[in-house]
Write an enzyme that holds these catalytic residues in place. Structure first.
Site, short mmCIF file in Angstrom:
data_model
loop_
_atom_site.label_atom_id
_atom_site.label_comp_id
_atom_site.label_asym_id
_atom_site.label_seq_id
_atom_site.Cartn_x
_atom_site.Cartn_y
_atom_site.Cartn_z
CG ASP A 9 -1.97 1.06 1.21
OD1 ASP A 9 -1.97 1.86 0.26
OD2 ASP A 9 -2.79 1.11 2.14
CG ASP A 103 -3.18 3.87 -3.50
OD1 ASP A 103 -4.10 3.06 -3.76
OD2 ASP A 103 -3.30 4.76 -2.63
CD GLU A 104 -5.24 -0.35 -1.23
OE1 GLU A 104 -5.30 -1.24 -0.36
OE2 GLU A 104 -6.22 0.34 -1.58
#
Length: 410
Positions: A9, A103-104
């Site tokens: 993350d 973003d993960e």
């Protein structure tokens, strides 16, 4: 073999990218917002979060929390490029990567551990390379499954590394709030609280029949989540289930009630949907429209199923417009969305009639030019440059670096 799953993350991703690109912003409270005149905070730096600035806040509200807040208009192309490069780095350590959002990502490193000594070593290598290349940090959770890996990555932020070992699962889950688990939303948390269930330990001990009576077939899954169990594999790109819809929605820069403006924005959204459907060679039989009113809370959706499959933008627009014109709008419109569902792969077949063939050839030519010279290099006359664009151009949560969910950003 016991699976070893990472959840990676990126920390305050949009804000971190901006601070990395502009040294003057480093260490400052900043909020990244969309490009529209009316927008919300999409991400805030940790310096701003310390003052209570949160994602989803209106800019005026965020500035009330932090008068020194620096507002930065987001650069979506910068974020999508950085995300794609980060995912490329991650794939150097395992090919089994499932992108969860911009973003993960989850990564199954079970088969890679022997190449890099240990899972912990892989995590430190990934963190170091991302930091060296982009000067941003990430938090990594390591666990036996996706559910626990996601939980672990949230426990230490920013720049954390948390390992949940199989023998520690029961102890960790005992006092963990049920709302900490990915997949249990606020509504479910409230319903569980009414049942006297606040922690994962309490959820694990709850009778499955009681949960099933309350939540249906989801009840069994909830009990497993409380126990920290999850057998869903990491699914890399190309192995996902078939995409069931292609859609695009956007919050408008201002509330509108002028029918002509609404039609123009509806056409813009229909073009985005049609362009993606054609790019990935699918067509759909059902068109849906979603509207949210100016009061933010009131919304409705309508859909229609056509006689034939379509993916041309003007045909999607005509169906969407017919749906919208069949409704008397009660308030100015804040958000519009168009979706094409009931999909199938589109076979290469020329239309029977000449006019339809001309329309197809014109559309294919437009798609090729836009692919070469950029999004909307060629478009409908009412959407030419200079005309107002719909929306604040915030990257949708469904964005992925590959495939049909790779939405063009502005």
């Amino acid at each position: 073999m016991q699976r070893v799953i990472f959840h990676i993350d990126m920390n305050a991703f949009f804000a971190s990218v901006e601070q990395s690109a502009n040294p003057a912003l480093r260490g400052k409270p900043i909020a990244v917002v969309g490009s529209g005149g009316r927008t919300i905070v999409t991400t805030s730096s940790y310096e701003a979060r310390a003052f209570g600035v949160k994602t989803g806040m209106a800019v005026w509200e965020a500035k009330r929390c932090c008068p020194e807040l620096i507002v930065v208009v987001g650069d979506n192309r910068k974020y999508t490029h950085t995300s794609s490069e980060i995912m490329s780095i991650i794939r150097d350590y395992s090919p089994v990567v499932e992108v969860f959002s911009i973003d993960e990502a989850w990564v199954d490193v079970t088969g890679s551990i022997n190449l890099f000594e240990s899972a912990e070593n892989i995590a430190y290598l990934i963190k170091a390379r991302i930091k060296h290349r982009f000067d941003i940090t990430c938090s990594i959770g390591i666990a036996p499954n996706k559910l626990l890996a996601k939980l672990a990555s949230d426990l230490q932020k920013p720049d954390g590394l948390t390992i949940i070992k199989p023998e520690d699962v029961s102890r960790i889950m005992e006092r963990m709030p049920v709302g900490s688990l990915c997949g249990i939303g606020k509504k479910t948390v409230r319903e569980l609280k009414v049942m006297g269930i606040n922690t994962c330990g309490e959820l694990a001990r709850c009778d499955q029949g009681r949960l099933t009576r309350k939540f249906g077939i989801v009840g069994a899954r909830l009990k497993q989540m409380g126990e920290g169990k999850d057998d869903v594999p990491v699914i890399p790109f190309g192995e996902e289930d078939e995409v069931k819809s292609v859609g695009h929605s956007s919050t408008l820069e201002r509330d509108i009630d002028d029918p002509q403006e609404i039609r123009r924005f509806l056409l813009q959204l229909s073009e985005k949907v049609g362009s993606r459907a054609r790019r990935y060679n699918v067509s759909g039989k059902t068109v849906a429209v979603y509207v949210r009113y100016a009061d933010f809370f009131t919304s409705f959706s309508k859909q229609t199923t056509l006689r034939s499959y379509i993916n041309l933008s003007d045909e999607i627009y005509k169906a969407a417009l017919a749906l919208l014109e069949g409704v008397e709008l009660e308030q100015p419109v804040r958000l519009l969305g168009v979706k094409l569902t009931n999909l199938k792969s589109q076979a290469e077949q020329l239309p029977l009639f000449e006019d339809d063939r001309k329309k197809l050839f014109a559309t294919q030519a437009m798609d090729k030019l836009n692919a070469k010279f950029g999004n909307r290099a060629v478009t409908f006359g009412s959407l030419l440059p200079g005309k107002e664009k719909a929306g604040n151009h915030v990257i949708p949560p469904s964005w992925r670096p590959d495939g049909i969910k790779n939405v063009d950003v502005e």
